[in-house]
Motif scaffolding. Structure first.
Motif, PDB file in Angstrom:
ATOM      1  N   ILE A  84     -10.217  -0.632  -1.349  1.00 29.30           N
ATOM      2  CA  ILE A  84      -8.981  -0.634  -1.265  1.00 29.30           C
ATOM      3  C   ILE A  84      -8.233   0.521  -0.443  1.00 29.30           C
ATOM      4  CG2 ILE A  84      -6.760  -0.133  -2.653  1.00 29.30           C
ATOM      5  CD1 ILE A  84      -7.715  -2.064  -4.627  1.00 29.30           C
ATOM      6  N   PRO A  85      -8.869   1.783  -0.628  1.00 32.40           N
ATOM      7  CA  PRO A  85      -8.027   2.933   0.472  1.00 32.40           C
ATOM      8  C   PRO A  85      -8.311   2.451   1.913  1.00 32.40           C
ATOM      9  CG  PRO A  85      -9.637   3.734  -1.305  1.00 32.40           C
ATOM     10  CD  PRO A  85      -9.564   2.382  -1.501  1.00 32.40           C
ATOM     11  N   LEU A  86      -9.572   1.756   2.365  1.00 28.20           N
ATOM     12  CA  LEU A  86      -9.561   1.182   3.385  1.00 28.20           C
ATOM     13  C   LEU A  86      -8.591   0.142   3.871  1.00 28.20           C
ATOM     14  CD1 LEU A  86     -11.708   1.624   5.737  1.00 28.20           C
ATOM     15  CD2 LEU A  86     -12.601  -0.771   5.014  1.00 28.20           C
ATOM     16  N   ILE A  87      -8.057  -0.682   3.124  1.00 29.43           N
ATOM     17  CA  ILE A  87      -6.955  -1.536   3.226  1.00 29.43           C
ATOM     18  C   ILE A  87      -5.598  -0.634   3.294  1.00 29.43           C
ATOM     19  CG2 ILE A  87      -5.224  -3.253   1.945  1.00 29.43           C
ATOM     20  CD1 ILE A  87      -7.831  -4.234   0.560  1.00 29.43           C
ATOM     21  N   ILE A  88      -5.395   0.527   2.418  1.00 28.38           N
ATOM     22  CA  ILE A  88      -4.231   1.224   2.904  1.00 28.38           C
ATOM     23  C   ILE A  88      -4.324   2.163   4.126  1.00 28.38           C
ATOM     24  CG2 ILE A  88      -3.444   3.338   1.942  1.00 28.38           C
ATOM     25  CD1 ILE A  88      -4.320   2.826  -1.119  1.00 28.38           C
ATOM     26  N   VAL A  89      -5.535   2.452   4.709  1.00 27.72           N
ATOM     27  CA  VAL A  89      -5.607   2.905   6.162  1.00 27.72           C
ATOM     28  C   VAL A  89      -4.990   1.954   7.027  1.00 27.72           C
ATOM     29  CG1 VAL A  89      -7.129   3.734   8.014  1.00 27.72           C
ATOM     30  CG2 VAL A  89      -7.394   4.652   5.509  1.00 27.72           C
ATOM     31  N   GLY A  90      -5.392   0.666   6.595  1.00 22.34           N
ATOM     32  CA  GLY A  90      -5.029  -0.432   7.982  1.00 22.34           C
ATOM     33  C   GLY A  90      -3.644  -0.662   7.678  1.00 22.34           C
ATOM     34  N   VAL A  91      -2.897  -0.619   6.523  1.00 24.10           N
ATOM     35  CA  VAL A  91      -1.481  -0.867   6.319  1.00 24.10           C
ATOM     36  C   VAL A  91      -0.829   0.361   7.053  1.00 24.10           C
ATOM     37  CG1 VAL A  91       0.509  -0.974   4.751  1.00 24.10           C
ATOM     38  CG2 VAL A  91      -1.787  -2.353   4.281  1.00 24.10           C
ATOM     39  N   PHE A  92      -1.313   1.510   6.887  1.00 22.67           N
ATOM     40  CA  PHE A  92      -0.598   2.611   7.552  1.00 22.67           C
ATOM     41  C   PHE A  92      -0.809   2.651   9.189  1.00 22.67           C
ATOM     42  CE2 PHE A  92      -1.089   7.022   9.351  1.00 22.67           C
ATOM     43  CZ  PHE A  92      -0.087   7.492   8.898  1.00 22.67           C
ATOM     44  N   GLY A  93      -1.798   2.163   9.468  1.00 22.02           N
ATOM     45  CA  GLY A  93      -2.132   2.034  10.902  1.00 22.02           C
ATOM     46  C   GLY A  93      -0.987   0.778  11.561  1.00 22.02           C
ATOM     47  N   ALA A  94      -1.190  -0.282  10.855  1.00 16.98           N
ATOM     48  CA  ALA A  94      -0.255  -1.161  11.260  1.00 16.98           C
ATOM     49  C   ALA A  94       1.302  -0.665  11.363  1.00 16.98           C
ATOM     50  CB  ALA A  94      -0.315  -2.433  10.230  1.00 16.98           C
ATOM     51  N   SER A  95       1.702  -0.088  10.274  1.00 17.52           N
ATOM     52  CA  SER A  95       3.033   0.678  10.093  1.00 17.52           C
ATOM     53  C   SER A  95       3.496   1.493  11.140  1.00 17.52           C
ATOM     54  CB  SER A  95       3.216   1.298   8.472  1.00 17.52           C
ATOM     55  OG  SER A  95       2.820   0.334   7.537  1.00 17.52           O
ATOM     56  N   VAL A  96       2.568   2.296  11.380  1.00 17.40           N
ATOM     57  CA  VAL A  96       2.755   3.416  12.436  1.00 17.40           C
ATOM     58  C   VAL A  96       2.891   2.739  13.939  1.00 17.40           C
ATOM     59  CG1 VAL A  96       1.608   5.308  13.825  1.00 17.40           C
ATOM     60  CG2 VAL A  96       1.620   5.215  11.421  1.00 17.40           C
ATOM     61  N   CYS A  97       1.973   1.823  14.375  1.00 19.18           N
ATOM     62  CA  CYS A  97       1.915   1.106  15.577  1.00 19.18           C
ATOM     63  C   CYS A  97       3.028   0.150  15.680  1.00 19.18           C
ATOM     64  CB  CYS A  97       0.610   0.444  15.837  1.00 19.18           C
ATOM     65  SG  CYS A  97      -0.671   1.449  15.929  1.00 19.18           S
ATOM     66  N   GLY A  98       3.498  -0.602  14.652  1.00 18.49           N
ATOM     67  CA  GLY A  98       4.589  -1.281  14.602  1.00 18.49           C
ATOM     68  C   GLY A  98       5.936  -0.819  14.710  1.00 18.49           C
ATOM     69  N   MET A  99       6.153   0.735  14.063  1.00 19.19           N
ATOM     70  CA  MET A  99       7.333   1.058  14.337  1.00 19.19           C
ATOM     71  C   MET A  99       7.388   2.028  15.656  1.00 19.19           C
ATOM     72  SD  MET A  99       7.957   3.086  10.648  1.00 19.19           S
ATOM     73  CE  MET A  99       6.371   3.711  10.303  1.00 19.19           C
ATOM     74  N   ALA A 100       6.359   2.505  16.157  1.00 19.36           N
ATOM     75  CA  ALA A 100       6.122   2.747  17.357  1.00 19.36           C
ATOM     76  C   ALA A 100       6.773   1.784  18.485  1.00 19.36           C
ATOM     77  CB  ALA A 100       4.721   3.434  17.977  1.00 19.36           C
ATOM     78  N   VAL A 101       6.271   0.644  18.428  1.00 22.87           N
ATOM     79  CA  VAL A 101       6.882  -0.254  19.470  1.00 22.87           C
ATOM     80  C   VAL A 101       8.089  -1.013  19.081  1.00 22.87           C
ATOM     81  CG1 VAL A 101       6.224  -2.693  20.391  1.00 22.87           C
ATOM     82  CG2 VAL A 101       4.378  -0.994  19.917  1.00 22.87           C
ATOM     83  N   GLY A 102       8.262  -1.000  18.022  1.00 25.83           N
ATOM     84  CA  GLY A 102       9.818  -1.280  17.426  1.00 25.83           C
ATOM     85  C   GLY A 102      10.749  -0.192  18.038  1.00 25.83           C
ATOM     86  N   PHE A 103      10.285   1.065  18.078  1.00 28.56           N
ATOM     87  CA  PHE A 103      11.268   2.101  18.490  1.00 28.56           C
ATOM     88  C   PHE A 103      11.623   1.869  19.871  1.00 28.56           C
ATOM     89  CE2 PHE A 103      12.008   6.145  20.526  1.00 28.56           C
ATOM     90  CZ  PHE A 103      13.158   6.766  19.765  1.00 28.56           C
ATOM     91  N   ILE A 104      10.644   1.511  20.644  1.00 32.00           N
ATOM     92  CA  ILE A 104      11.043   1.112  22.181  1.00 32.00           C
ATOM     93  C   ILE A 104      12.185   0.043  22.434  1.00 32.00           C
ATOM     94  CG2 ILE A 104      10.187   0.117  24.203  1.00 32.00           C
ATOM     95  CD1 ILE A 104       7.138   1.221  23.240  1.00 32.00           C
ATOM     96  N   PHE A 105      12.056  -0.899  21.466  1.00 31.25           N
ATOM     97  CA  PHE A 105      12.922  -2.168  21.373  1.00 31.25           C
ATOM     98  C   PHE A 105      14.133  -1.819  20.460  1.00 31.25           C
ATOM     99  CE2 PHE A 105       9.103  -3.909  22.802  1.00 31.25           C
ATOM    100  CZ  PHE A 105       9.313  -4.683  23.852  1.00 31.25           C
TER     101      PHE A 105
END
Length: 458
Positions: free
Chosen positions: A152-173
């Protein structure tokens, strides 16, 4: 299992229309068309009436015939079936077209709305609890306990990575972080359609007071885009493993597997019909308990000025996890719960998707297919994969297998998406971990979504 084809579908000797032969299906289709479209008499207001009697059985059967018509076809369209979502997405899309452009009478539309999401019927309140209880209760108990501290901690890492990268690209738009989290990360990383996007839409609706289909229309579009990326990425990771052998366990997820493997044994007991009935009753009792706890929490939060709600489905997840870990549910009852879950997830999903589709504006789906949304979805998928691969070896997992199971199997459309991703990656032996991602990971996202909606949704 042989691949579905159109020849078998139109062979009158076969029974490929949901277990019905072509002649019987066509006869049923004619009856449904008469009931929905043929005017008959006058209604109470003096307007043209119809044969439609909008009770549960009739609406269930009418939506089933609609779902079978487009679902069986969608499951046989090349590329569409492999990457877009097959029959499930075609049923949803075609129902949305029929509803948006007035291709069915208004009386039928109102009956669908009650069947899907309003009292006294509200099929959602049967479908969602059955999936949650059946999924969480039947994960092997030891696997569930071990996965809390390991996988489960591995899943949490994935969700965190998805959130960070999603917000970074979202910020551009020009997207705000809360917009990206609620409308992109949650549906993509939420465990698929039936156990993810659909219950999340109900949570969103209960908080905002607006129709659940309003959030769901965009969510299913984003999830479908991400599902395509997840499958393609699975194939790319397979190739990466061939080029970089040090990154893969060749189908083994955990380094030093002999000591630390986590296995999902499932329930191997064959259930009787009484066990399935008992599981359905247990689901109802757990939902009652969850509803009581939800109401008590709301009263407590209001009296103490706490500014977020916990949806009853959150309490349902927690109750079911407690029952599983406490090992108080007999194996035969668990087997019945699995059978119940299979019935709803595999044999009524097209019915639900038809109902959801009829209440969805297809124009909103088209509006979601913008370059910005595609790039944000891509960033979320790649973010989950990238962050997991960075930390996997330190957590005693092989990077490629970890990225496939804890990353891509969170970012697809649930069970069918797991099969597609693992098939593309040639890692079908990892299905037990994929199921933990879809089940437990998806359940965690429901809890997370409930908190997010309570704070930011308006």
């Amino acid at each position: 299992m042989a691949k579905k084809n159109f020849k078998e579908l139109f062979d009158p000797k076969e029974s490929k229309w949901g277990g019905i032969s072509l002649p019987m299906f066509l006869a049923a289709l004619v009856v449904v068309v008469i009931m929905v479209y043929v005017p008959f008499g006058l209604d109470k207001e003096g307007n043209p009436g119809s044969f439609l009697r909008p009770n549960f059985l009739i609406m269930f059967s009418a939506l089933a015939i609609f779902g079978l018509l487009f679902g069986e076809i969608g499951d046989r369209i090349p590329i569409w079936n492999d990457f877009i979502g097959g029959g499930t997405i075609l049923v949803f899309f075609m129902a949305a077209v029929f509803g948006t452009y007035g291709l069915v009478p208004e009386k039928f539309m109102k009956a669908v709305d009650v069947f899907y999401n309003k009292q006294p019927v509200n099929f959602l309140e049967m479908f969602i609890p059955a999936l949650i209880v059946g999924s969480v209760l039947t994960v092997d108990r030891k696997t569930l306990i071990k996965s809390i501290s390991g996988y489960i901690p591995l899943i949490i890492v994935g969700v965190f990575g998805a959130s960070v990268c999603g917000m970074a690209v979202g910020f551009i738009f020009g997207k705000t972080p809360q917009d990206v989290m609620m409308n992109y990360v949650l549906p993509i990383m939420g465990g698929g359609t039936g156990a993810g996007a659909i219950p999340m839409s109900e949570m969103w609706s209960s908080k905002t007071g607006r129709p659940a289909s309003e959030w769901f229309a965009f969510a299913i579009s984003i999830l479908s885009i991400a599902n395509v990326f997840a499958i393609i990425t699975g194939a790319l990771l397979k190739k990466l493993g061939e080029v970089k052998p040090n990154l893969t366990g060749n189908g083994e997820l955990i380094i030093d597997n002999s000591k630390e493997a986590i296995r999902d044994k499932e329930v191997e007991v064959k259930p009787e019909l009484t066990d399935t009935t008992a599981a359905f009753i247990l689901t109802g009792i757990l939902l009652m308990t969850a509803h009581i706890l939800g109401e008590l929490w709301s009263a407590f939060a209001k009296s103490h000025n706490i500014d977020f709600e916990l949806h009853r489905l959150v309490f349902l997840i927690l109750l079911t996890m407690f029952l599983n870990i406490a090992n108080v549910v007999p194996d035969k009852l668990k087997a019945g719960a699995k059978r119940m879950q299979t019935f709803f997830s595999k044999h009524t999903i097209w019915i639900l998707m038809a109902a959801v589709g009829f209440t969805t504006d297809v124009k909103e789906i088209g509006a979601a297919l913008l370059p910005s949304n595609v790039l944000i979805a891509l960033a979320i998928v790649f973010g989950a994969v990238g962050f997991i691969m960075l930390v996997a070896r330190k957590m005693k997992f092989y990077p490629i297998e970890a990225a496939i199971t804890a990353g891509l199997c969170m970012a697809n459309r649930g069970g069918a998406g797991d099969v597609a991703v693992l098939g593309a990656a040639d890692r079908m032996d990892l299905m037990s971990f994929a199921q933990i991602s879809s089940r437990i990971g998806g359940a965690m996202m429901l809890v997370f979504g409930s908190v997010l909606f309570s704070i930011f949704a308006s």
